[in-house]
Design an enzyme around this catalytic site. Structure first.
Site, PDB file in Angstrom:
ATOM      1  N   CYS A 183      56.531  -0.814  69.034  1.00 56.81           N
ATOM      2  CA  CYS A 183      56.314   0.126  67.945  1.00 56.81           C
ATOM      3  C   CYS A 183      56.731  -0.563  66.663  1.00 56.81           C
ATOM      4  O   CYS A 183      57.815  -1.133  66.602  1.00 56.81           O
ATOM      5  CB  CYS A 183      57.122   1.409  68.144  1.00 56.81           C
ATOM      6  SG  CYS A 183      56.989   2.542  66.729  1.00 56.81           S
TER       7      CYS A 183
ATOM      8  N   ASN B 235      54.930  -0.913  76.521  1.00 49.08           N
ATOM      9  CA  ASN B 235      55.058   0.140  77.530  1.00 49.08           C
ATOM     10  C   ASN B 235      55.104  -0.484  78.911  1.00 49.08           C
ATOM     11  O   ASN B 235      54.700  -1.625  79.099  1.00 49.08           O
ATOM     12  CB  ASN B 235      53.829   1.060  77.479  1.00 49.08           C
ATOM     13  CG  ASN B 235      53.686   1.759  76.154  1.00 49.08           C
ATOM     14  OD1 ASN B 235      53.222   1.177  75.189  1.00 49.08           O
ATOM     15  ND2 ASN B 235      54.101   3.000  76.104  1.00 49.08           N
TER      16      ASN B 235
ATOM     17  N   HIS C 259      58.819   2.673  77.398  1.00 42.89           N
ATOM     18  CA  HIS C 259      58.728   1.249  77.054  1.00 42.89           C
ATOM     19  C   HIS C 259      59.692   0.498  77.976  1.00 42.89           C
ATOM     20  O   HIS C 259      60.641   1.078  78.518  1.00 42.89           O
ATOM     21  CB  HIS C 259      59.018   1.044  75.565  1.00 42.89           C
ATOM     22  CG  HIS C 259      57.900   1.530  74.683  1.00 42.89           C
ATOM     23  ND1 HIS C 259      57.025   0.678  74.071  1.00 42.89           N
ATOM     24  CD2 HIS C 259      57.486   2.785  74.364  1.00 42.89           C
ATOM     25  CE1 HIS C 259      56.130   1.380  73.394  1.00 42.89           C
ATOM     26  NE2 HIS C 259      56.389   2.674  73.550  1.00 42.89           N
TER      27      HIS C 259
ATOM     28  N   HIS D 189      56.522   8.395  78.909  1.00 41.90           N
ATOM     29  CA  HIS D 189      56.024   7.323  78.028  1.00 41.90           C
ATOM     30  C   HIS D 189      57.179   6.344  77.831  1.00 41.90           C
ATOM     31  O   HIS D 189      57.950   6.443  76.873  1.00 41.90           O
ATOM     32  CB  HIS D 189      55.575   7.946  76.705  1.00 41.90           C
ATOM     33  CG  HIS D 189      55.018   6.971  75.704  1.00 41.90           C
ATOM     34  ND1 HIS D 189      53.679   6.867  75.407  1.00 41.90           N
ATOM     35  CD2 HIS D 189      55.629   6.056  74.918  1.00 41.90           C
ATOM     36  CE1 HIS D 189      53.499   5.940  74.480  1.00 41.90           C
ATOM     37  NE2 HIS D 189      54.678   5.428  74.160  1.00 41.90           N
TER      38      HIS D 189
ATOM     39  N   ARG E 247      46.060   1.458  71.627  1.00 37.45           N
ATOM     40  CA  ARG E 247      46.749   2.019  70.448  1.00 37.45           C
ATOM     41  C   ARG E 247      48.194   1.527  70.396  1.00 37.45           C
ATOM     42  O   ARG E 247      48.569   0.725  69.542  1.00 37.45           O
ATOM     43  CB  ARG E 247      46.677   3.555  70.496  1.00 37.45           C
ATOM     44  CG  ARG E 247      47.060   4.251  69.205  1.00 37.45           C
ATOM     45  CD  ARG E 247      48.553   4.401  68.985  1.00 37.45           C
ATOM     46  NE  ARG E 247      49.256   5.055  70.100  1.00 37.45           N
ATOM     47  CZ  ARG E 247      50.573   5.120  70.175  1.00 37.45           C
ATOM     48  NH1 ARG E 247      51.345   4.569  69.248  1.00 37.45           N
ATOM     49  NH2 ARG E 247      51.153   5.689  71.225  1.00 37.45           N
ATOM     50  N   ASP E 248      49.036   1.962  71.314  1.00 31.87           N
ATOM     51  CA  ASP E 248      50.462   1.616  71.245  1.00 31.87           C
ATOM     52  C   ASP E 248      50.636   0.111  71.382  1.00 31.87           C
ATOM     53  O   ASP E 248      51.498  -0.502  70.736  1.00 31.87           O
ATOM     54  CB  ASP E 248      51.219   2.331  72.378  1.00 31.87           C
ATOM     55  CG  ASP E 248      52.690   2.558  72.073  1.00 31.87           C
ATOM     56  OD1 ASP E 248      53.190   1.997  71.085  1.00 31.87           O
ATOM     57  OD2 ASP E 248      53.340   3.296  72.831  1.00 31.87           O
TER      58      ASP E 248
END
Ligand code: HMG
Ligand code: MG
Length: 300
Positions: A240, A249, A209, A207, A15-16
Site C-alpha cells: 500500500c 497480499n 498482507h 484481506h 489493484r492492490d
C-alpha cells in the site's frame, strides 16, 4: 466446525498489487493480467481504482483498463471509489460493483484519504446510497484492523465500529484489511469473532498482507470460524503506498493450493493462475513471492 466447503477468492492483484509497484505497468499488460485471472476462474478480480492520480498515479488508466478487458460472464470486476467523483467515473465505465475504503486508525485515514475516520464515513454514506440506488453492489474495506504503520496498536472497538457503519450503509461485505501484515492467527480470529457480533460472519472477507509471513495461517484460523471470502493477490503482488514497508497480499496461488489440498472448492485452475502470476512478474522484472508458484515453476 464452521469451516466452509467453498471459498470465494477476490484477486486484488491488479489493484492492490499494481498500485504499489514503483514502475508503471502498461494498460495493455493490466488488461492481459485481468483477462488471464478471469480465464483461470477467479470469480472476482479487482480491476482498478477511481482515485486521485496525484495520490496514486498507478491507477490513472482504470477507465481504459475497464474498456479493454473481456468481461467474462459470472466474473465480477469491482473497483475502489473514495468519493462521489470516483463513483461517477465508475458509472461512466459501466462498473457494477464498487468498494469504499475506510480505516480503523485515524492517522492512516488521514494519510490514505486525507480525512478523519468520521469524515470518511460521512463521505461514504451518500456514495454507497447512490451506488445502491443505481443497482451497484457495494463492498466495504477497513484498513489497519490488526495494526497501523503510524499508530501501532489499533483498538478492536474501532474496527467493530467502522464495520457496523459500513454494514449499515448497505455494504454486502466488509473486508478486514491487515494492511501491514502484523496479525497472528489468534489475534486475527479474535478480531473476526468481535466483528461478527455486528456483521454476520458470512458477510466478512479476509484481506491479509503477508509482511511477517503470517497471512496464510491467519486465513486458515479465520476460515475455521466460518469466513468464506478471501482477498489475495496473484504472485503476492503489491503493498500500500501509504503503509511503508508493507508487503503484498497473501499470494492467490498459495491460498488456492492450500484450499485445493483441503478439498475446499474455489473453481480456480491453479496452473492457469500460476501462469497469470508469471506473466505479470515477467513484465515487472520480479519473481512471484508465492511459494506454490515457485515450486510449480521449478517442476515445469
Ligand atoms: P484530497 O486531496 O483531499 O481531495 O484527496 P480533493 O477533493 O481536495 O481533490 C484533490 C484533487 O484530486 C482535485 O484535483 C480533484 O479533482 C482530484 P485538482 O483540482 O487538484 O486537479 N480528485 C480525483 N481525481 C480522480 N478521481 C477521484 C478524485 N477525487 C478527487 N476520485 C482523495 C482525497 C480521497 C481523493 C485522495 O486522498 C485519494 O484519491 N486517495 C486514494 C488513496 C488510495 O487509493 N490508496 C490506496 C487504496 S486503499 C488500500 O490499499 C488499502 C486496502 O487494500 C485494504 C488494506 O490493505 O488495508 C483497500
Ligand atoms: Mg490491501
Amino acid at each position: 466446525m464452521a469451516r466452509p466447503n467453498r471459498v470465494e477468492i477476490v484477486d486484488v492483484g491488479p489493484r492492490d498489487g499494481l498500485q504499489a509497484e514503483p514502475g508503471m505497468v502498461t494498460t495493455a499488460d493490466k488488461i492481459a493480467l485481468i483477462d488471464r485471472l478471469s480465464a483461470a476462474g477467479v470469480p472476482a478480480v479487482e480491476a482498478g481504482a477511481f482515485v486521485s492520480p496525484k495520490w496514486v498515479p498507478q491507477m490513472v488508466d482504470t477507465a481504459e483498463v475497464l474498456a479493454g478487458i473481456v468481461r467474462r460472464p459470472g466474473t465480477r470486476y469491482p473497483v475502489l471509489v473514495p468519493n462521489s467523483r470516483g463513483l461517477e467515473d465508475a458509472r461512466a465505465s459501466g462498473v457494477d460493483e464498487v468498494a469504499i475504503f475506510g480505516a480503523a486508525s485515524e492517522t492512516f485515514s488521514h494519510k490514505n484519504i486525507n480525512c478523519s475516520i468520521d469524515e470518511s464515513l460521512e463521505r461514504f454514506r451518500p456514495v454507497a446510497a447512490e451506488a445502491l440506488a443505481v443497482g451497484m453492489r457495494v463492498r466495504g474495506y477497513i484498513s489497519c484492523v490488526l495494526g497501523c504503520p503510524y499508530e501501532g496498536e489499533v483498538p478492536r472497538e474501532n474496527v467493530v465500529r467502522v464495520a457496523g457503519e459500513l454494514d449499515d450503509m448497505g455494504c454486502y461485505e466488509v473486508s478486514l484489511g491487515d494492511t501491514i501484515g502484523v496479525g497472528t492467527p489468534t489475534r486475527a480470529l479474535a478480531l473476526v469473532e468481535a466483528v461478527a457480533a455486528v456483521v454476520p460472519i458470512d458477510q466478512l472477507a479476509l484481506h491479509f498482507h503477508d509482511t511477517y509471513g503470517q497471512a496464510l495461517a491467519n486465513v486458515l484460523a479465520c476460515m475455521d470460524a466460518g469466513v468464506a471470502t478471501v482477498d489475495a493477490a496473484v504472485a503476492g503482488l503489491g503493498g500500500c503506498p501509504y503503509a511503508p514497508g508493507a508487503s503484498g497480499n497473501v499470494a492467490t496461488e498459495d491460498v488456492v493450493y492450500m484450499l485445493d489440498g483441503m478439498g475446499i472448492e474455489t473453481e480456480i485452475n491453479l496452473h492457469a493462475l500460476v501462469e497469470a502470476g508469471q506473466f505479470i512478474c515477467s513484465k515487472l522484472g520480479r519473481t512471484p513471492t508465492s511459494r506454490a508458484a515457485q515450486a510449480m515453476s521449478a517442476l515445469a
